[in-house]
Design a protein around this motif. Sequence first.
Motif, mmCIF file in Angstrom:
data_model
loop_
_atom_site.group_PDB
_atom_site.id
_atom_site.type_symbol
_atom_site.label_atom_id
_atom_site.label_comp_id
_atom_site.label_asym_id
_atom_site.label_seq_id
_atom_site.Cartn_x
_atom_site.Cartn_y
_atom_site.Cartn_z
ATOM 1 N N HIS A 169 -10.966 -8.323 2.305
ATOM 2 C CA HIS A 169 -9.640 -8.650 1.767
ATOM 3 C C HIS A 169 -9.430 -10.159 1.686
ATOM 4 O O HIS A 169 -8.696 -10.635 0.834
ATOM 5 C CB HIS A 169 -8.537 -8.030 2.634
ATOM 6 C CG HIS A 169 -8.253 -6.611 2.272
ATOM 7 N ND1 HIS A 169 -7.155 -6.224 1.536
ATOM 8 C CD2 HIS A 169 -8.965 -5.470 2.502
ATOM 9 C CE1 HIS A 169 -7.186 -4.916 1.351
ATOM 10 N NE2 HIS A 169 -8.278 -4.428 1.932
ATOM 11 N N HIS A 208 -13.987 -5.073 -3.426
ATOM 12 C CA HIS A 208 -13.179 -4.076 -2.701
ATOM 13 C C HIS A 208 -11.932 -3.672 -3.507
ATOM 14 O O HIS A 208 -11.395 -2.578 -3.309
ATOM 15 C CB HIS A 208 -12.792 -4.656 -1.338
ATOM 16 C CG HIS A 208 -12.068 -3.709 -0.433
ATOM 17 N ND1 HIS A 208 -12.598 -2.499 -0.032
ATOM 18 C CD2 HIS A 208 -10.824 -3.778 0.152
ATOM 19 C CE1 HIS A 208 -11.729 -1.882 0.761
ATOM 20 N NE2 HIS A 208 -10.640 -2.635 0.880
ATOM 21 N N HIS A 228 -1.664 0.439 3.788
ATOM 22 C CA HIS A 228 -2.763 -0.472 3.423
ATOM 23 C C HIS A 228 -3.041 -0.446 1.911
ATOM 24 O O HIS A 228 -3.567 -1.412 1.369
ATOM 25 C CB HIS A 228 -4.022 -0.101 4.215
ATOM 26 C CG HIS A 228 -5.197 -0.973 3.892
ATOM 27 N ND1 HIS A 228 -5.253 -2.300 4.250
ATOM 28 C CD2 HIS A 228 -6.325 -0.730 3.185
ATOM 29 C CE1 HIS A 228 -6.382 -2.827 3.794
ATOM 30 N NE2 HIS A 228 -7.054 -1.893 3.140
ATOM 31 N N HIS A 275 -8.950 -0.256 -4.062
ATOM 32 C CA HIS A 275 -7.480 -0.318 -4.043
ATOM 33 C C HIS A 275 -6.854 -0.068 -5.408
ATOM 34 O O HIS A 275 -5.645 0.110 -5.499
ATOM 35 C CB HIS A 275 -7.025 -1.676 -3.503
ATOM 36 C CG HIS A 275 -7.133 -1.768 -2.012
ATOM 37 N ND1 HIS A 275 -6.080 -1.502 -1.175
ATOM 38 C CD2 HIS A 275 -8.194 -2.057 -1.213
ATOM 39 C CE1 HIS A 275 -6.474 -1.641 0.080
ATOM 40 N NE2 HIS A 275 -7.758 -1.969 0.086
ATOM 41 N N HIS A 277 -13.876 -5.017 6.868
ATOM 42 C CA HIS A 277 -12.779 -4.662 5.962
ATOM 43 C C HIS A 277 -11.829 -5.856 5.788
ATOM 44 O O HIS A 277 -11.410 -6.176 4.679
ATOM 45 C CB HIS A 277 -12.050 -3.434 6.520
ATOM 46 C CG HIS A 277 -11.099 -2.811 5.558
ATOM 47 N ND1 HIS A 277 -10.278 -1.776 5.893
ATOM 48 C CD2 HIS A 277 -10.806 -3.093 4.263
ATOM 49 C CE1 HIS A 277 -9.545 -1.441 4.850
ATOM 50 N NE2 HIS A 277 -9.839 -2.237 3.846
HETATM 51 ZN ZN LIG Z 1 -8.834 -2.359 1.952
#
Ligand SMILES: [Zn+2]
Length: 262
Positions: A106, A115, A199, A119, A102
């Motif tokens: 990012h 990813h 997050h 988000h 993860h």
């Molecule tokens: Zn994330």
Amino acid sequence: MASIESYRLLVFLGIFAVMGLLELWLPARNAPVNKRYRWTGNWLIMVSGALVARVLLPFGLVGVSMWAEANQIGLLHVIELPSWIGIVLCILALDLAIYWQHRLFHQVPLLWRIHHMHHADSHVDTTTGLRFHPIEIALSLVYKGILILLFGAPAVAVVLFEMLLNGFALFNHANIRLAPRWESMVSKVWITQHLHRIHHSQVMAESNANFGFSISIWDRIFGSFKSTASLPDERINLGQQDTPHTQENSHVIKLLTMPFRR
Ligand SMILES: [Zn+2]
Ligand SMILES: [Zn+2]
């Protein structure tokens, strides 16, 4: 294997139903886009990911584990350990590996492109926990497959880990809020909804925190734990600035093509 799959599906749907009902009963925040559009998009993305995974690895990660066992491949086939210790160690090692996966998604620009779609959801609810681009699902599957071979992870550890990972994703994305007393207690060990909403903040310093999916311990050990955001939980700006909160941005084709359009 078929019965394991149906059992997994049943547990998954059970957790989904409980989270969905809790969100209806005590929602933490209001969604800016009608649920109908977001839920359709997020469910279709999940189905696309599941199809890709089925094509890529028809026998799943359990198949990888059984193959490793038949060929005596992996650390646990070399080091003698009581089976329950092996199972616990494998689950913890896989969870730690997913924490780093993860973080990498990012930090590496090409991976963030993929990813980012997770988000870009305008709201965070239990279906956001299903919203991962099929390329992310495929990369994660290969990564987990290699680790299972490396560890010689037993099938039971693989099944338990997959169930926990999916279950926690549904749990920590749920649009609910624990009572403050519970929040401070539960977040000592687990990633709560509030921690995961931090997050999903548009503030970079906040989205680069709380990478764990289940236990909050990895974030505490590796310095990425954040218990509060700059704004109160109900006012955190969720989503991505470059993706307006519109119905169109919940459409499955928009979601699938998002990494290629940025
Ligand atoms: Zn994330
Ligand atoms: Zn998330």
